[in-house]
Design a protein around this motif. Structure first.
Motif, PDB file in Angstrom:
ATOM      1  N   ARG A 139       6.201  -2.276  17.447  1.00  0.00           N
ATOM      2  CA  ARG A 139       4.947  -2.885  17.006  1.00  0.00           C
ATOM      3  C   ARG A 139       3.992  -1.814  16.476  1.00  0.00           C
ATOM      4  O   ARG A 139       3.771  -0.799  17.125  1.00  0.00           O
ATOM      5  CB  ARG A 139       4.281  -3.648  18.157  1.00  0.00           C
ATOM      6  N   LEU A 140       3.448  -2.056  15.298  1.00  0.00           N
ATOM      7  CA  LEU A 140       2.553  -1.094  14.646  1.00  0.00           C
ATOM      8  C   LEU A 140       1.116  -1.420  15.026  1.00  0.00           C
ATOM      9  O   LEU A 140       0.462  -2.236  14.392  1.00  0.00           O
ATOM     10  CB  LEU A 140       2.754  -1.152  13.122  1.00  0.00           C
ATOM     11  N   LYS A 141       0.636  -0.771  16.059  1.00  0.00           N
ATOM     12  CA  LYS A 141      -0.684  -1.077  16.597  1.00  0.00           C
ATOM     13  C   LYS A 141      -1.766  -0.276  15.871  1.00  0.00           C
ATOM     14  O   LYS A 141      -1.594   0.894  15.577  1.00  0.00           O
ATOM     15  CB  LYS A 141      -0.733  -0.761  18.093  1.00  0.00           C
ATOM     16  N   GLY A 142      -2.871  -0.926  15.614  1.00  0.00           N
ATOM     17  CA  GLY A 142      -4.044  -0.249  15.086  1.00  0.00           C
ATOM     18  C   GLY A 142      -3.978   0.117  13.622  1.00  0.00           C
ATOM     19  O   GLY A 142      -4.866   0.805  13.109  1.00  0.00           O
ATOM     20  N   LEU A 143      -2.951  -0.333  12.912  1.00  0.00           N
ATOM     21  CA  LEU A 143      -2.814  -0.014  11.498  1.00  0.00           C
ATOM     22  C   LEU A 143      -3.165  -1.233  10.652  1.00  0.00           C
ATOM     23  O   LEU A 143      -2.731  -2.341  10.934  1.00  0.00           O
ATOM     24  CB  LEU A 143      -1.399   0.449  11.181  1.00  0.00           C
ATOM     25  N   LYS A 144      -3.937  -1.005   9.597  1.00  0.00           N
ATOM     26  CA  LYS A 144      -4.324  -2.101   8.709  1.00  0.00           C
ATOM     27  C   LYS A 144      -3.466  -2.155   7.447  1.00  0.00           C
ATOM     28  O   LYS A 144      -3.133  -3.224   6.961  1.00  0.00           O
ATOM     29  CB  LYS A 144      -5.800  -1.959   8.339  1.00  0.00           C
ATOM     30  N   LYS A 145      -3.134  -0.971   6.927  1.00  0.00           N
ATOM     31  CA  LYS A 145      -2.352  -0.935   5.691  1.00  0.00           C
ATOM     32  C   LYS A 145      -1.385   0.241   5.729  1.00  0.00           C
ATOM     33  O   LYS A 145      -1.792   1.377   5.961  1.00  0.00           O
ATOM     34  CB  LYS A 145      -3.260  -0.826   4.467  1.00  0.00           C
ATOM     35  N   VAL A 146      -0.103  -0.040   5.503  1.00  0.00           N
ATOM     36  CA  VAL A 146       0.907   1.009   5.547  1.00  0.00           C
ATOM     37  C   VAL A 146       1.572   1.169   4.179  1.00  0.00           C
ATOM     38  O   VAL A 146       1.628   0.232   3.381  1.00  0.00           O
ATOM     39  CB  VAL A 146       1.989   0.721   6.612  1.00  0.00           C
ATOM     40  N   LYS A 155       6.855  -7.375   9.187  1.00  0.00           N
ATOM     41  CA  LYS A 155       6.048  -8.586   9.309  1.00  0.00           C
ATOM     42  C   LYS A 155       6.386  -9.376  10.578  1.00  0.00           C
ATOM     43  O   LYS A 155       5.519 -10.043  11.153  1.00  0.00           O
ATOM     44  CB  LYS A 155       6.239  -9.474   8.076  1.00  0.00           C
ATOM     45  N   ASN A 156       7.615  -9.295  11.020  1.00  0.00           N
ATOM     46  CA  ASN A 156       7.996  -9.952  12.269  1.00  0.00           C
ATOM     47  C   ASN A 156       7.287  -9.345  13.471  1.00  0.00           C
ATOM     48  O   ASN A 156       7.084 -10.006  14.488  1.00  0.00           O
ATOM     49  CB  ASN A 156       9.514  -9.863  12.480  1.00  0.00           C
ATOM     50  N   ASN A 157       6.923  -8.078  13.336  1.00  0.00           N
ATOM     51  CA  ASN A 157       6.244  -7.382  14.420  1.00  0.00           C
ATOM     52  C   ASN A 157       4.727  -7.402  14.278  1.00  0.00           C
ATOM     53  O   ASN A 157       4.013  -7.289  15.273  1.00  0.00           O
ATOM     54  CB  ASN A 157       6.728  -5.927  14.490  1.00  0.00           C
ATOM     55  N   ASN A 158       4.259  -7.513  13.057  1.00  0.00           N
ATOM     56  CA  ASN A 158       2.814  -7.503  12.813  1.00  0.00           C
ATOM     57  C   ASN A 158       2.549  -8.235  11.496  1.00  0.00           C
ATOM     58  O   ASN A 158       2.592  -7.632  10.429  1.00  0.00           O
ATOM     59  CB  ASN A 158       2.290  -6.067  12.748  1.00  0.00           C
ATOM     60  N   ASP A 159       2.277  -9.525  11.577  1.00  0.00           N
ATOM     61  CA  ASP A 159       2.167 -10.331  10.360  1.00  0.00           C
ATOM     62  C   ASP A 159       0.824 -10.177   9.652  1.00  0.00           C
ATOM     63  O   ASP A 159       0.620 -10.754   8.581  1.00  0.00           O
ATOM     64  CB  ASP A 159       2.457 -11.802  10.649  1.00  0.00           C
ATOM     65  N   THR A 160      -0.106  -9.411  10.242  1.00  0.00           N
ATOM     66  CA  THR A 160      -1.408  -9.219   9.595  1.00  0.00           C
ATOM     67  C   THR A 160      -1.486  -7.909   8.821  1.00  0.00           C
ATOM     68  O   THR A 160      -2.430  -7.700   8.063  1.00  0.00           O
ATOM     69  CB  THR A 160      -2.540  -9.245  10.634  1.00  0.00           C
ATOM     70  N   ILE A 161      -0.512  -7.046   9.019  1.00  0.00           N
ATOM     71  CA  ILE A 161      -0.568  -5.738   8.378  1.00  0.00           C
ATOM     72  C   ILE A 161      -0.345  -5.864   6.871  1.00  0.00           C
ATOM     73  O   ILE A 161       0.441  -6.701   6.411  1.00  0.00           O
ATOM     74  CB  ILE A 161       0.482  -4.798   9.014  1.00  0.00           C
ATOM     75  N   LYS A 162      -1.055  -5.061   6.101  1.00  0.00           N
ATOM     76  CA  LYS A 162      -0.883  -5.041   4.650  1.00  0.00           C
ATOM     77  C   LYS A 162       0.090  -3.932   4.284  1.00  0.00           C
ATOM     78  O   LYS A 162       0.096  -2.862   4.895  1.00  0.00           O
ATOM     79  CB  LYS A 162      -2.233  -4.840   3.956  1.00  0.00           C
ATOM     80  N   ILE A 163       0.889  -4.200   3.263  1.00  0.00           N
ATOM     81  CA  ILE A 163       1.975  -3.293   2.903  1.00  0.00           C
ATOM     82  C   ILE A 163       1.892  -2.886   1.442  1.00  0.00           C
ATOM     83  O   ILE A 163       1.699  -3.723   0.559  1.00  0.00           O
ATOM     84  CB  ILE A 163       3.335  -3.952   3.191  1.00  0.00           C
ATOM     85  N   VAL A 164       2.046  -1.600   1.202  1.00  0.00           N
ATOM     86  CA  VAL A 164       2.150  -1.043  -0.139  1.00  0.00           C
ATOM     87  C   VAL A 164       3.497  -0.334  -0.224  1.00  0.00           C
ATOM     88  O   VAL A 164       3.933   0.306   0.741  1.00  0.00           O
ATOM     89  CB  VAL A 164       1.006  -0.047  -0.426  1.00  0.00           C
ATOM     90  N   VAL A 165       4.169  -0.459  -1.365  1.00  0.00           N
ATOM     91  CA  VAL A 165       5.503   0.126  -1.549  1.00  0.00           C
ATOM     92  C   VAL A 165       5.443   1.224  -2.609  1.00  0.00           C
ATOM     93  O   VAL A 165       4.842   1.043  -3.673  1.00  0.00           O
ATOM     94  CB  VAL A 165       6.525  -0.946  -1.975  1.00  0.00           C
ATOM     95  N   PHE A 166       6.092   2.361  -2.298  1.00  0.00           N
ATOM     96  CA  PHE A 166       6.183   3.455  -3.260  1.00  0.00           C
ATOM     97  C   PHE A 166       7.615   3.962  -3.303  1.00  0.00           C
ATOM     98  O   PHE A 166       8.265   4.138  -2.278  1.00  0.00           O
ATOM     99  CB  PHE A 166       5.256   4.602  -2.862  1.00  0.00           C
ATOM    100  N   THR A 167       8.104   4.192  -4.516  1.00  0.00           N
ATOM    101  CA  THR A 167       9.420   4.783  -4.701  1.00  0.00           C
ATOM    102  C   THR A 167       9.367   5.796  -5.828  1.00  0.00           C
ATOM    103  O   THR A 167       8.528   5.694  -6.732  1.00  0.00           O
ATOM    104  CB  THR A 167      10.474   3.701  -5.013  1.00  0.00           C
ATOM    105  N   LEU A 168      10.243   6.772  -5.761  1.00  0.00           N
ATOM    106  CA  LEU A 168      10.304   7.741  -6.843  1.00  0.00           C
ATOM    107  C   LEU A 168      10.784   7.081  -8.125  1.00  0.00           C
ATOM    108  O   LEU A 168      10.225   7.311  -9.197  1.00  0.00           O
ATOM    109  CB  LEU A 168      11.243   8.904  -6.489  1.00  0.00           C
ATOM    110  N   ALA A 169      11.837   6.256  -8.002  1.00  0.00           N
ATOM    111  CA  ALA A 169      12.459   5.679  -9.200  1.00  0.00           C
ATOM    112  C   ALA A 169      12.749   4.193  -9.000  1.00  0.00           C
ATOM    113  O   ALA A 169      13.196   3.774  -7.933  1.00  0.00           O
ATOM    114  CB  ALA A 169      13.761   6.416  -9.518  1.00  0.00           C
ATOM    115  N   LEU A 170      12.502   3.423 -10.038  1.00  0.00           N
ATOM    116  CA  LEU A 170      12.726   1.978 -10.018  1.00  0.00           C
ATOM    117  C   LEU A 170      13.757   1.635 -11.084  1.00  0.00           C
ATOM    118  O   LEU A 170      13.663   2.077 -12.230  1.00  0.00           O
ATOM    119  CB  LEU A 170      11.418   1.244 -10.303  1.00  0.00           C
ATOM    120  N   SER A 171      14.750   0.827 -10.708  1.00  0.00           N
ATOM    121  CA  SER A 171      15.846   0.525 -11.622  1.00  0.00           C
ATOM    122  C   SER A 171      15.506  -0.603 -12.590  1.00  0.00           C
ATOM    123  O   SER A 171      14.606  -1.411 -12.350  1.00  0.00           O
ATOM    124  CB  SER A 171      17.098   0.131 -10.822  1.00  0.00           C
TER     125      SER A 171
END
Length: 218
Positions: free
Chosen positions: A163-170, A191-207
């Motif tokens: 569970r990711l406690k105390g985090l708003k956006k990862v 999301k199963n562990n913390n459905d209120t957390i906001k998520i941003v995705v970063f990758t070096l390369a996108l296909s």
């Protein structure tokens, strides 16, 4: 030995040609010539496609770089890559007000084979703290699977996230997103562990495949 400069040491212990072209590697770089490095630097600006931030389109050059880094134990390529992504990554973290970074984990088997998690190593080069998670299921390489259902089953229930406690956006980071199956399953577990957390995705390369299927992560 102490009298030898860094350039001579590299010539003695490392392959001294560029991994992308026949040119000699630049003395101040690892495994890459000046022109190839400049091309990556010039094209590696922060881009966004739907829910994904990325720097480069996944092409043969990026495939070669990442294969050399991940599968041939060339950790210095990680240092080179971080030099190319660090400034853009900092911008993204500040822009999105990220308060936790989570690299995609590799399985125990892959960790033993490679000796390192390639994304974690990039973050270490930059001095970033990050949240470790677990990959509890051995999976096939996604490129070996020919359809989306096979990829979905392959990655299903592969991760364990406390569970990711105390985090708003990862910020979730991976080196490549090809089909998006791995990232989608990882986000589902978060999301199963913390459905209120906001998520941003970063990758070096996108296909191109990810773009064709109009990939959305959230």
């Amino acid at each position: 030995m102490k009298s030898l400069n860094h350039s001579i040491i590299r010539q003695l212990f490392f392959k001294n040609s560029c991994i992308l072209c026949p040119e000699k590697a630049h003395d101040n770089l690892h495994y890459m010539c000046y022109n190839c490095h400049k091309s990556l630097r010039d094209t590696g600006n922060l881009k966004r496609f739907n829910d994904i931030y990325y720097l480069w389109n996944y092409d043969e050059k990026l495939k070669k770089i990442i294969e050399e880094y991940k599968f041939k134990n060339k950790l210095y390529i990680g240092e080179l890559l971080f030099g190319l992504i660090g400034e853009e990554l900092d911008k993204l973290i500040k822009k999105e007000k990220i308060d936790g970074i989570i690299p995609i984990p590799v399985s125990h088997k892959r960790l033993m084979e490679r000796g390192f998690n390639q994304v974690e190593e990039l973050l270490k080069f930059g001095g970033y703290s990050y949240i470790k998670t677990s990959r509890i299921k051995e999976t096939n390489h996604m490129y070996e699977l020919l359809n989306s259902e096979a990829r979905r089953k392959n990655i299903k229930s592969a991760f364990k996230i406390e569970r990711l406690k105390g985090l708003k956006k990862v910020l979730i980071i991976d080196d490549i997103i090809t089909t998006g199956s791995t990232m989608k399953e990882f986000i589902t577990e978060i999301k199963n562990n913390n459905d209120t957390i906001k998520i941003v995705v970063f990758t070096l390369a996108l296909s191109k495949t990810a773009k064709k299927i109009n990939l959305k992560m959230r």
